[in-house]
Enzyme design. Structure first.
Site, PDB file in Angstrom:
ATOM      1  N   LYS A 225       0.839  -1.197   0.000  1.00 59.03           N
ATOM      2  CA  LYS A 225       0.000   0.000   0.000  1.00 59.03           C
ATOM      3  C   LYS A 225       0.875   1.248   0.000  1.00 59.03           C
ATOM      4  O   LYS A 225       1.895   1.290   0.681  1.00 59.03           O
ATOM      5  CB  LYS A 225      -0.915   0.016   1.224  1.00 59.03           C
ATOM      6  N   LYS A 227       0.766   5.665   0.233  1.00 56.81           N
ATOM      7  CA  LYS A 227      -0.005   6.835   0.632  1.00 56.81           C
ATOM      8  C   LYS A 227      -0.089   7.787  -0.555  1.00 56.81           C
ATOM      9  O   LYS A 227       0.884   7.940  -1.301  1.00 56.81           O
ATOM     10  CB  LYS A 227       0.677   7.519   1.817  1.00 56.81           C
ATOM     11  N   ASP A 255      -3.981   4.912  -0.275  1.00 56.81           N
ATOM     12  CA  ASP A 255      -4.620   5.433   0.945  1.00 56.81           C
ATOM     13  C   ASP A 255      -4.484   6.947   0.973  1.00 56.81           C
ATOM     14  O   ASP A 255      -3.372   7.473   1.020  1.00 56.81           O
ATOM     15  CB  ASP A 255      -3.924   4.815   2.172  1.00 56.81           C
ATOM     16  N   ASN A 257      -6.047   8.968   3.266  1.00 63.02           N
ATOM     17  CA  ASN A 257      -6.175   9.483   4.635  1.00 63.02           C
ATOM     18  C   ASN A 257      -7.077  10.718   4.734  1.00 63.02           C
ATOM     19  O   ASN A 257      -6.734  11.706   5.393  1.00 63.02           O
ATOM     20  CB  ASN A 257      -4.788   9.761   5.242  1.00 63.02           C
ATOM     21  N   GLU A 281      -8.375   3.964  -0.242  1.00 63.35           N
ATOM     22  CA  GLU A 281      -8.758   3.961   1.184  1.00 63.35           C
ATOM     23  C   GLU A 281      -8.969   5.388   1.670  1.00 63.35           C
ATOM     24  O   GLU A 281      -8.183   6.280   1.349  1.00 63.35           O
ATOM     25  CB  GLU A 281      -7.613   3.292   1.945  1.00 63.35           C
ATOM     26  N   GLU A 308     -10.965   2.838   9.611  1.00 56.42           N
ATOM     27  CA  GLU A 308     -10.079   3.127  10.735  1.00 56.42           C
ATOM     28  C   GLU A 308     -10.549   4.340  11.531  1.00 56.42           C
ATOM     29  O   GLU A 308     -10.199   4.484  12.696  1.00 56.42           O
ATOM     30  CB  GLU A 308      -8.628   3.297  10.266  1.00 56.42           C
ATOM     31  N   ASP A 331     -10.957  -1.546  13.135  1.00 63.53           N
ATOM     32  CA  ASP A 331      -9.797  -1.140  13.930  1.00 63.53           C
ATOM     33  C   ASP A 331     -10.037  -1.684  15.332  1.00 63.53           C
ATOM     34  O   ASP A 331     -11.147  -1.591  15.848  1.00 63.53           O
ATOM     35  CB  ASP A 331      -9.706   0.389  13.936  1.00 63.53           C
ATOM     36  N   HIS A 358      -7.569  -2.409   9.638  1.00 59.62           N
ATOM     37  CA  HIS A 358      -6.545  -1.369   9.755  1.00 59.62           C
ATOM     38  C   HIS A 358      -5.579  -1.784  10.859  1.00 59.62           C
ATOM     39  O   HIS A 358      -6.000  -2.244  11.925  1.00 59.62           O
ATOM     40  CB  HIS A 358      -7.211  -0.044  10.142  1.00 59.62           C
ATOM     41  N   ALA A 359      -4.283  -1.642  10.585  1.00 61.87           N
ATOM     42  CA  ALA A 359      -3.302  -1.943  11.634  1.00 61.87           C
ATOM     43  C   ALA A 359      -2.183  -0.917  11.585  1.00 61.87           C
ATOM     44  O   ALA A 359      -2.433   0.233  11.239  1.00 61.87           O
ATOM     45  CB  ALA A 359      -2.795  -3.371  11.497  1.00 61.87           C
ATOM     46  N   GLY A 360      -0.965  -1.316  11.870  1.00 60.88           N
ATOM     47  CA  GLY A 360       0.104  -0.319  11.974  1.00 60.88           C
ATOM     48  C   GLY A 360       0.059   0.310  13.349  1.00 60.88           C
ATOM     49  O   GLY A 360      -0.242  -0.352  14.340  1.00 60.88           O
ATOM     50  N   GLU A 389      -3.539  -5.469   7.396  1.00 58.36           N
ATOM     51  CA  GLU A 389      -2.451  -4.517   7.191  1.00 58.36           C
ATOM     52  C   GLU A 389      -1.263  -4.890   8.076  1.00 58.36           C
ATOM     53  O   GLU A 389      -1.432  -5.396   9.188  1.00 58.36           O
ATOM     54  CB  GLU A 389      -2.933  -3.091   7.535  1.00 58.36           C
TER      55      GLU A 389
HETATM   56 MG    MG Z   1      -5.317   4.159   6.343  1.00 58.50          MG
END
Ligand code: MG
Length: 442
Positions: A225, A227, A255, A257, A281, A308, A331, A358-360, A389
């Site tokens: 993925k 950004k 993504d 955001n 996303e 998320e 999430d 969603h993770a990270g 993720e």
């Molecule tokens: Mg995201």
């Protein structure tokens, strides 16, 4: 609940909150179109018990400033767990969850959204961590071992029965009972598919991005993925670089955001479609349900993903009813913990929408893996188009960190929800007095 061992005698006797922050902004880890310099942080809660060595931990993830507000919110709702037996909670888990989210004074601060909901997640997840440890099972296995009735009894169905009734939820879970053992076997042997976000943070140079793609491919990753959203020209250049590095067969997700307006999102995606993204996303504000619907209609066959920042099950319900999302990104600690995520997993099953969590952040990979694994065994029943993720930072701070092999999450075996941090981490990274921060803020 049938899986309890000693929960009759387990009593929650103490409650501790710590403000834990990691200076991740210094290396631009986690940088995206909206969040240019996050310090991954969490309001970390520990539930002490009357049983030696047995405790539950939970966390609310934030990205730095304001983490102290989450800590304050945790103190404001602590009275819902202290001095209770674990059994008094697990015997009617939906009532417990509702006692927090519907607290008649706290509710004014939400309802069911924002800082108080993050705090609710941390406490509810800490209770699940404690419950799973008490049962001697990793959380995914505890959930998978529960009967359909027991799962349904964990869920607060208020405001969602127009889309999903308890009877429907029970029926869906009952239809999945045959085959649970086989799917558990498949999971344990093969792990769960994942994708990496570590190649494409906005703050990285082109050279860094290409190198990270090459490294990811040699480590066995097939899904990546990036950004997008700061500048179309930059996005086009970076997407071309990534596509060239990973080839046409591997999946590329994008993504934004939340950076775009509705028309802008549709316009930007008309250009970025050239790089065949699997999903876009968070193209716009997480509160704009009708906007999501318009974007989804305009950008198909590119899928729209969100979750998320979805406040609660009610927002998810509307996005699904409208056909405004194609991928459901739960999430672990944005909504009110495991219980509310059970409702969302069942809604996703009802509307036939794949769940890709969603993770990270910090501790999010550790937690969501349990939910996806349970989803595979007992709710959704499939790994097709499902991926968790993965972001590689900060796992070293956990007692039971995620294990990734060739782009897949390996099922955890240690009892609990994998949330507990190492004692030395809690000492070093506590804000503002721990040694890591003391030298930065003094
Ligand atoms: Mg995201």
């Amino acid at each position: 609940m049938s899986n309890t061992n000693s929960s009759e005698s387990v009593r929650i006797t103490g409650f501790k909150v710590q403000d834990i922050r990691f200076p991740t902004s210094e290396a631009q880890h986690g940088s995206d179109a909206m969040n240019s310099s996050p310090d991954y942080s969490c309001a970390y809660v520990t539930l002490e018990t009357n049983q030696p060595g047995l405790r539950g931990t939970g966390l609310a993830f934030t990205i730095g400033r304001g983490n102290e507000i989450c800590c304050a919110a945790l103190h404001a709702i602590a009275h819902h767990v202290t001095n209770r037996t674990l059994a008094s909670i697990t015997d009617d888990f939906a009532a417990f969850s509702r006692s927090i989210t519907a607290d008649d004074q706290i509710r004014w601060l939400g309802p069911e959204k924002g800082v108080v909901h993050l705090a609710a997640a941390a406490i509810i997840n800490a209770v699940w961590d404690l419950h799973a440890k008490d049962c001697g099972m990793p959380l995914w296995r505890l959930l998978a071992s529960m009967s359909p009735d027991e799962i349904v009894n964990c869920i607060d169905f208020s405001y969602i029965t127009d889309a999903l009734t308890p009877e429907e939820a029970l029926h869906m879970l009952q239809t999945m009972e045959p085959g649970k053992k086989e799917r558990e076997q498949i999971l344990v042997e093969n792990g769960f598919p994942a994708y990496t976000t570590s190649v494409g943070w906005l703050g990285y140079t082109d050279e860094q991005v290409v190198q990270l793609c090459e490294d990811a491919i040699s480590a066995g990753w097939n899904h990546m993925k990036m950004k997008v959203g700061r500048s179309l020209e930059d996005d086009m250049r970076r997407a071309a670089l990534i596509r060239e590095s990973i080839g046409s067969d591997r999946l590329l997700m994008m993504d934004a955001n939340q950076i775009w307006g509705i028309d802008e999102a549709i316009e930007q995606m008309s250009h970025l479609a050239a790089f065949n993204p699997f999903w876009i996303e968070e193209p716009t504000s997480p509160d704009d349900i009708l906007g999501y619907g318009r974007i989804a209609d305009a950008v198909r066959p590119i899928r729209v993903a969100a979750g998320e920042h979805c406040h609660n099950r009610i927002i998810f319900k509307q996005l699904m009813q409208l056909g405004a999302i194609d991928i459901c990104q739960i999430d672990a600690c944005r909504v009110a913990g495991v219980n509310e995520n059970l409702a969302i997993l069942l809604l996703a099953r009802k509307f036939d929408i794949p769940v890709c969590p969603h993770a990270g952040g910090v501790g999010l990979c550790e937690q969501v893996q349990h939910l996806s694994m349970f989803d595979f065994i007992a709710v959704g029943g499939s790994m097709e188009n499902r991926m968790i993720e993965y972001v590689e930072h900060l796992h070293e701070h956990f007692i039971d960190p995620v294990r990734i092999e060739r782009g897949r999450y390996i099922a955890p075996s240690m009892p609990g929800f994998s949330i507990e941090m190492k004692a030395e981490t809690l000492l070093a990274y506590e804000f503002p007095g721990g040694p890591v921060w003391h030298r930065r803020v003094s």
